[in-house]
Design a protein around this motif. Sequence first.
Motif, PDB file in Angstrom:
ATOM      1  N   VAL A   1       0.844  -1.198   0.000  1.00 24.20           N
ATOM      2  CA  VAL A   1       0.000   0.000   0.000  1.00 24.20           C
ATOM      3  C   VAL A   1       0.880   1.250   0.000  1.00 24.20           C
ATOM      4  CG1 VAL A   1      -1.859   1.204   1.223  1.00 24.20           C
ATOM      5  CG2 VAL A   1      -1.701  -1.282   1.363  1.00 24.20           C
ATOM      6  N   ALA A   2       0.444   2.284  -0.699  1.00 21.46           N
ATOM      7  CA  ALA A   2       1.101   3.589  -0.637  1.00 21.46           C
ATOM      8  C   ALA A   2       0.033   4.650  -0.368  1.00 21.46           C
ATOM      9  CB  ALA A   2       1.833   3.884  -1.943  1.00 21.46           C
ATOM     10  N   VAL A   3       0.465   5.777   0.210  1.00 21.48           N
ATOM     11  CA  VAL A   3      -0.497   6.836   0.561  1.00 21.48           C
ATOM     12  C   VAL A   3       0.025   8.188   0.089  1.00 21.48           C
ATOM     13  CG1 VAL A   3      -1.616   8.075   2.467  1.00 21.48           C
ATOM     14  CG2 VAL A   3      -1.362   5.596   2.595  1.00 21.48           C
ATOM     15  N   ILE A   4      -0.874   8.971  -0.508  1.00 23.41           N
ATOM     16  CA  ILE A   4      -0.584  10.381  -0.782  1.00 23.41           C
ATOM     17  C   ILE A   4      -1.500  11.200   0.134  1.00 23.41           C
ATOM     18  CG2 ILE A   4      -0.623  12.254  -2.482  1.00 23.41           C
ATOM     19  CD1 ILE A   4      -0.201  10.130  -4.663  1.00 23.41           C
ATOM     20  N   GLU A   5      -0.905  12.020   0.980  1.00 22.99           N
ATOM     21  CA  GLU A   5      -1.655  12.817   1.951  1.00 22.99           C
ATOM     22  C   GLU A   5      -1.754  14.254   1.465  1.00 22.99           C
ATOM     23  OE1 GLU A   5      -3.273  12.888   4.682  1.00 22.99           O
ATOM     24  OE2 GLU A   5      -3.205  10.750   5.084  1.00 22.99           O
TER      25      GLU A   5
ATOM     26  N   ILE B   1       3.620  10.049   0.798  1.00 22.41           N
ATOM     27  CA  ILE B   1       3.981  11.355   0.241  1.00 22.41           C
ATOM     28  C   ILE B   1       3.029  12.410   0.797  1.00 22.41           C
ATOM     29  CG2 ILE B   1       4.305  12.719  -1.873  1.00 22.41           C
ATOM     30  CD1 ILE B   1       6.099  10.298  -1.935  1.00 22.41           C
ATOM     31  N   GLN B   2       3.580  13.450   1.367  1.00 23.92           N
ATOM     32  CA  GLN B   2       2.753  14.547   1.888  1.00 23.92           C
ATOM     33  C   GLN B   2       2.732  15.689   0.870  1.00 23.92           C
ATOM     34  OE1 GLN B   2       1.237  15.194   5.289  1.00 23.92           O
ATOM     35  NE2 GLN B   2       0.307  16.769   4.003  1.00 23.92           N
TER      36      GLN B   2
ATOM     37  N   ILE C   1       6.821   7.510  -6.067  1.00 20.87           N
ATOM     38  CA  ILE C   1       6.342   6.231  -5.531  1.00 20.87           C
ATOM     39  C   ILE C   1       6.704   5.144  -6.546  1.00 20.87           C
ATOM     40  CG2 ILE C   1       4.268   4.888  -4.961  1.00 20.87           C
ATOM     41  CD1 ILE C   1       2.917   7.481  -4.134  1.00 20.87           C
ATOM     42  N   ASP C   2       7.205   4.013  -6.068  1.00 22.41           N
ATOM     43  CA  ASP C   2       7.494   2.909  -6.974  1.00 22.41           C
ATOM     44  C   ASP C   2       6.170   2.188  -7.281  1.00 22.41           C
ATOM     45  OD1 ASP C   2       8.325   0.761  -8.378  1.00 22.41           O
ATOM     46  OD2 ASP C   2       9.564  -0.108  -6.785  1.00 22.41           O
TER      47      ASP C   2
END
Lengths: 219, 93
Positions: free
Chosen positions: A59-63, A83-84, A105-106
């Motif tokens: 999982v990846a998150v962009i905030e 990533i903020q 992000i990969d």
Amino acid sequence: MEIKVLKNVMMKNNAIGGDNRWRLKQSKVFSLNMVSSPGAGKTTLLKHTLGRLTRNHKVAVIEGDLYTSKDALALEQFDIPLIQINTEGGCHLDARMISTAMDNIDLESTEILFIENVGNLVCPASFDLGEDKMVLLYPITEGDDKPSKYATMFQKADLVIINKVDIAPYLNVSPEKAAEEVRKINPDCEILTLSATKMETLDGWFEWIEKEFSLKSQE
Amino acid sequence: MHEGKIAQYVMEILEETVNSDPELKTKKISKITFSQGYPPSVVPDSFEFYFTELVRGTSFENAVLEYTELPDISDGGFYITSIETSEENTGGN
């Protein structure tokens, strides 16, 4: 002399949103754009969701926030790409911001990407980010009359989560009435009812993610 | 508040439109017409607040802005429908 132009101004954003969608598809990433008014419970839900999903998924998150890294800090305990984006007063995330964030992000080693939008129940509706699904958190504490008042956001949502229903008995509001109001504005969206702070109410949400993730994987 | 971003997009499209036409490049723009569907996604007053700042010193500076409704469109789109030039030259080439 009159010159016809007839161009959708939003095409400037939508073109990049389309590129984002293509990149996510190529890398088989299932992406969710989490939208709501401020304080609706997006970060709380995300925190519990990551606790569960990171066991089986990458999982990846962009905030997205106007200012501060508070939300990103709240998720720091998870060892995931995070990533903020600070919009410095901007009331929404746009496709270009997501494109830049995605560069960091990969994607090839990501299965699910959560994008937590800026808390705002109006503007994010106008900006396609390239996501697969728009998830709208609607806390029952805001009253059961909000769908028709903020129609554009509710019209665009693929899933509406009626949140904080554990508090409903203490207020003069009804989750059932809220769901009816959502249906009037968007008859096609799915609706879930839960309390983001109560893990035992989140099974339907996790099942929805797994279902949509597996549908996306088959594309 | 997203009107600030939209004003930037409008500026980019207007500049691309004008720059792609050598004749248009020498003219001042007297009117710009916009249209949007329902529910509208752009508040004209707010849009103009930002747009007025962006057009300062350009050939769009004195353009009158007009808005029409496109009731059949429900995609939240905000369209530049047309631009009108005045007979006056910008003095440029």
